[in-house]
Design a protein around this motif. Structure first.
Motif, PDB file in Angstrom:
ATOM      1  N   LEU A 170       1.006  -1.181   0.120  1.00 37.96           N
ATOM      2  CA  LEU A 170       0.092   0.083   0.086  1.00 37.96           C
ATOM      3  C   LEU A 170       0.825   1.246  -0.059  1.00 37.96           C
ATOM      4  CD1 LEU A 170      -2.840  -1.068   2.342  1.00 37.96           C
ATOM      5  CD2 LEU A 170      -3.070  -0.518  -0.020  1.00 37.96           C
ATOM      6  N   ASP A 171       2.127   1.200   0.569  1.00 35.05           N
ATOM      7  CA  ASP A 171       3.032   2.253   0.648  1.00 35.05           C
ATOM      8  C   ASP A 171       3.858   2.309  -0.681  1.00 35.05           C
ATOM      9  OD1 ASP A 171       2.802   4.438   2.472  1.00 35.05           O
ATOM     10  OD2 ASP A 171       2.869   2.787   3.787  1.00 35.05           O
ATOM     11  N   GLY A 172       3.715   1.354  -1.600  1.00 39.52           N
ATOM     12  CA  GLY A 172       4.598   1.258  -2.669  1.00 39.52           C
ATOM     13  C   GLY A 172       5.958   0.873  -2.647  1.00 39.52           C
ATOM     14  N   VAL A 173       6.018   0.124  -1.464  1.00 39.24           N
ATOM     15  CA  VAL A 173       7.475  -0.522  -1.361  1.00 39.24           C
ATOM     16  C   VAL A 173       7.648  -1.907  -1.343  1.00 39.24           C
ATOM     17  CG1 VAL A 173       8.926  -0.592   0.896  1.00 39.24           C
ATOM     18  CG2 VAL A 173       7.701   1.346   0.522  1.00 39.24           C
ATOM     19  N   ALA A 174       8.628  -2.425  -1.959  1.00 35.26           N
ATOM     20  CA  ALA A 174       8.669  -3.888  -2.126  1.00 35.26           C
ATOM     21  C   ALA A 174       9.097  -4.695  -1.025  1.00 35.26           C
ATOM     22  CB  ALA A 174       9.545  -4.267  -3.282  1.00 35.26           C
ATOM     23  N   ALA A 175       8.640  -5.405  -0.593  1.00 39.45           N
ATOM     24  CA  ALA A 175       8.785  -6.499   0.546  1.00 39.45           C
ATOM     25  C   ALA A 175       9.947  -7.566   0.156  1.00 39.45           C
ATOM     26  CB  ALA A 175       7.627  -7.056   1.541  1.00 39.45           C
ATOM     27  N   ARG A 176      11.112  -7.872   0.727  1.00 39.68           N
ATOM     28  CA  ARG A 176      11.988  -8.908   0.479  1.00 39.68           C
ATOM     29  C   ARG A 176      12.075  -9.704   1.684  1.00 39.68           C
ATOM     30  NH1 ARG A 176      10.988  -8.155  -3.934  1.00 39.68           N
ATOM     31  NH2 ARG A 176      11.885  -6.942  -5.363  1.00 39.68           N
ATOM     32  N   PRO A 177      11.915 -10.875   1.539  1.00 40.89           N
ATOM     33  CA  PRO A 177      11.821 -11.903   2.565  1.00 40.89           C
ATOM     34  C   PRO A 177      13.255 -12.350   3.101  1.00 40.89           C
ATOM     35  CG  PRO A 177      11.209 -13.173   0.993  1.00 40.89           C
ATOM     36  CD  PRO A 177      11.403 -11.702   0.298  1.00 40.89           C
ATOM     37  N   TYR A 178      13.478 -12.316   4.655  1.00 44.38           N
ATOM     38  CA  TYR A 178      14.675 -13.205   5.127  1.00 44.38           C
ATOM     39  C   TYR A 178      14.226 -14.190   5.736  1.00 44.38           C
ATOM     40  CZ  TYR A 178      14.131 -10.373   9.440  1.00 44.38           C
ATOM     41  OH  TYR A 178      14.052  -9.897  10.407  1.00 44.38           O
ATOM     42  N   ASP A 179      14.827 -15.192   6.058  1.00 42.23           N
ATOM     43  CA  ASP A 179      14.534 -16.413   6.791  1.00 42.23           C
ATOM     44  C   ASP A 179      14.714 -16.707   8.268  1.00 42.23           C
ATOM     45  OD1 ASP A 179      13.012 -17.351   4.626  1.00 42.23           O
ATOM     46  OD2 ASP A 179      15.188 -17.808   3.589  1.00 42.23           O
ATOM     47  N   LEU A 180      13.755 -17.142   9.151  1.00 44.49           N
ATOM     48  CA  LEU A 180      14.020 -17.662  10.451  1.00 44.49           C
ATOM     49  C   LEU A 180      14.036 -19.087  10.369  1.00 44.49           C
ATOM     50  CD1 LEU A 180      11.565 -15.214  12.418  1.00 44.49           C
ATOM     51  CD2 LEU A 180      13.817 -14.970  11.750  1.00 44.49           C
ATOM     52  N   GLU A 181      14.718 -19.604  11.060  1.00 44.55           N
ATOM     53  CA  GLU A 181      14.828 -21.056  10.918  1.00 44.55           C
ATOM     54  C   GLU A 181      14.635 -21.611  12.355  1.00 44.55           C
ATOM     55  OE1 GLU A 181      18.389 -22.045   8.762  1.00 44.55           O
ATOM     56  OE2 GLU A 181      19.601 -21.574  10.605  1.00 44.55           O
ATOM     57  N   TYR A 182      14.272 -22.940  12.372  1.00 43.48           N
ATOM     58  CA  TYR A 182      14.086 -23.411  13.561  1.00 43.48           C
ATOM     59  C   TYR A 182      14.538 -24.686  13.856  1.00 43.48           C
ATOM     60  CZ  TYR A 182      11.211 -25.517  17.498  1.00 43.48           C
ATOM     61  OH  TYR A 182      11.054 -25.820  18.885  1.00 43.48           O
ATOM     62  N   HIS A 183      15.421 -24.712  15.131  1.00 43.80           N
ATOM     63  CA  HIS A 183      16.088 -26.052  15.313  1.00 43.80           C
ATOM     64  C   HIS A 183      16.002 -25.918  17.144  1.00 43.80           C
ATOM     65  CE1 HIS A 183      18.975 -22.593  16.301  1.00 43.80           C
ATOM     66  NE2 HIS A 183      18.629 -22.430  14.896  1.00 43.80           N
ATOM     67  N   GLY A 184      14.776 -26.171  17.369  1.00 49.37           N
ATOM     68  CA  GLY A 184      14.732 -26.342  18.643  1.00 49.37           C
ATOM     69  C   GLY A 184      14.420 -25.161  19.425  1.00 49.37           C
ATOM     70  N   ILE A 185      14.968 -23.860  18.909  1.00 52.46           N
ATOM     71  CA  ILE A 185      14.702 -22.596  18.913  1.00 52.46           C
ATOM     72  C   ILE A 185      14.938 -21.683  17.657  1.00 52.46           C
ATOM     73  CG2 ILE A 185      15.545 -22.228  21.374  1.00 52.46           C
ATOM     74  CD1 ILE A 185      17.915 -20.917  20.261  1.00 52.46           C
ATOM     75  N   TRP A 186      14.394 -20.770  17.429  1.00 49.51           N
ATOM     76  CA  TRP A 186      14.373 -19.937  16.324  1.00 49.51           C
ATOM     77  C   TRP A 186      15.532 -19.086  16.072  1.00 49.51           C
ATOM     78  CZ3 TRP A 186      11.121 -20.671  12.173  1.00 49.51           C
ATOM     79  CH2 TRP A 186       9.686 -21.204  12.409  1.00 49.51           C
TER      80      TRP A 186
END
Ligand code: PLP
Length: 392
Positions: free
Chosen positions: A130-146
């Protein structure tokens, strides 16, 4: 005639259709997606909103960042959490969602990019678009904790990256950013002129003793940080529409950011006078509501873990804080089939992991807000139904 900045697909999805069908048939549903605290059976003091009737509210004296007394009240609330913020560096907004919008306008031009955690809060897609900005994902990974997959940040960052969003603790994973991680994030963002936007709306709601060495993000002096909070979660009053931004970091950058934000906020002046006048008392007396919510979500999280322990094919992912829990279940059917089946056959409404961009199936996201007995009954029914499907 209409903008194409977002896809306006207004058709109900399969889950919404299944919910509507069950309601039409007159069958009850236990809603484990409820995230509205005012509908979750908490005892709000009857006169909690009395300060909104302060007669001083009959005079309109707008300030771009809100009244200094309300900003001082927010600073005092940070002090309660052991965080020192100068009231002059606090900006009031109508909500956290609006705070995101103000900050995107501040740091990003149309087409610029912000890095967004995955999995996380689904509203980011709309807020950015809505603000004309592009969202680029970065990852969280789970290995017993995040933890944060720092390599995925290095891959996502580019010449147009203007901000990195950290949800701390994250929704729905309940994970805090660690001290070590924030060192790396600051090293990536500071020198590149990338701001950190740190959403702390759920910071008060601990579920597990800290699994990580929690970062003190707002105390950093090497990177521009915008900390976000609001009454919506901190005292369970989303209808009052009061959020805030705390601006911290290197003095020069903070002053520049505040100067520019002043013009943006002055354009909208969106925070009502009555809520500003009431802020100090609401933050103070709202502690009673916060206490109830904190006790409830912790009890429901423990209950979920206890019930899931008797179903060895399921596991509850460790959540440090927040209002949600994540249940991992075998992929006997697609997540969508699973949630549709749970609501249709067991009358329990949950969210599928893919709503939050989990990288693979199968996860169910449940809200920990419902009253304890309702929650316990729903979890039993949900696991019974799942057991049935797993052994089908
Ligand atoms: C991570 C996160 N940030 C912000 C919000 C919205 O808060 P507000 O009501 O202040 O816009 C939510 C609501 O669920 C949330 O999950």
């Amino acid at each position: 005639m209409f903008s194409n900045r977002i896809e306006f697909d207004l058709r109900p999805n399969r889950l919404a259709q299944a919910v509507a069908a069950r309601r039409r048939a007159g069958h009850p549903i236990i809603d484990l997606t409820e995230s509205n605290p005012t509908r979750a059976g908490f005892a709000y003091p009857d006169d909690l909103l009395a300060p909104l009737a302060n007669p001083r509210g009959l005079v309109y004296a707008p300030e771009p960042f809100g009244s200094i007394e309300a900003r001082r009240a927010v600073a005092a609330d940070y002090a309660r959490r052991g965080i020192a913020v100068d009231p002059q560096r606090i900006v009031l907004t109508a909500s956290t969602s609006e705070a995101y919008s103000m900050l995107f306008k501040l740091v990003a031009a149309p087409g610029d990019e912000v890095l967004v955690p995955r999995p996380s809060y689904p509203l980011f897609e709309l807020l950015t678009t809505l603000d004309g900005v592009a969202a680029r994902p970065y990852d969280l990974e789970y290995h017993g904790i995040w933890s944060i997959d720092l390599a995925s940040i290095e891959r996502a960052v580019g010449p147009r990256t203007r901000a990195l969003l950290v949800v701390n603790p994250n929704n729905p994973t309940g994970s805090f950013v660690s001290h070590q991680e924030i060192e790396r994030l600051a090293a990536i963002c500071g020198p590149r002129g990338i701001a950190l936007i740190v959403d702390e709306v759920f910071a008060d709601y601990e579920l597990e003793p800290d699994a990580v060495d929690r970062a003190r993000v707002l105390a950093r002096r090497d990177v521009l940080v915008f900390g976000l909070g609001g009454l919506s979660k901190s005292v369970g009053l989303p209808q009052l529409k009061l959020g805030w931004i705390a601006v911290t970091g290197p003095d020069g950058l903070v002053s520049e950011a505040i100067g520019r934000l002043e013009l943006i906020c002055d354009t909208y002046l969106s925070v009502s006078t009555p809520v500003q006048l009431a802020a100090a008392e609401l933050l103070d007396r709202g502690a009673a509501v916060r206490g109830q919510i904190a006790a409830r979500v912790a009890a429901n999280y423990r209950r979920l873990k206890a019930v899931a322990a008797s179903a060895p094919w399921s596991s509850v992912l460790t959540a440090s804080a927040g209002w949600y829990a994540v249940l991992r279940v075998p992929t006997v059917r697609s997540e969508e089939d699973l949630v549709v089946d749970l609501v249709t056959a067991a009358g329990v409404l949950t969210h599928p992991g893919y709503f939050f961009d989990f990288p693979h199936e199968s996860y169910l996201i449940v809200s920990l807000l419902p009253p304890e007995e309702t929650f316990a009954a729903a979890v039993e029914r949900m696991l019974d139904r799942l057991e049935h499907r797993v052994h089908d």
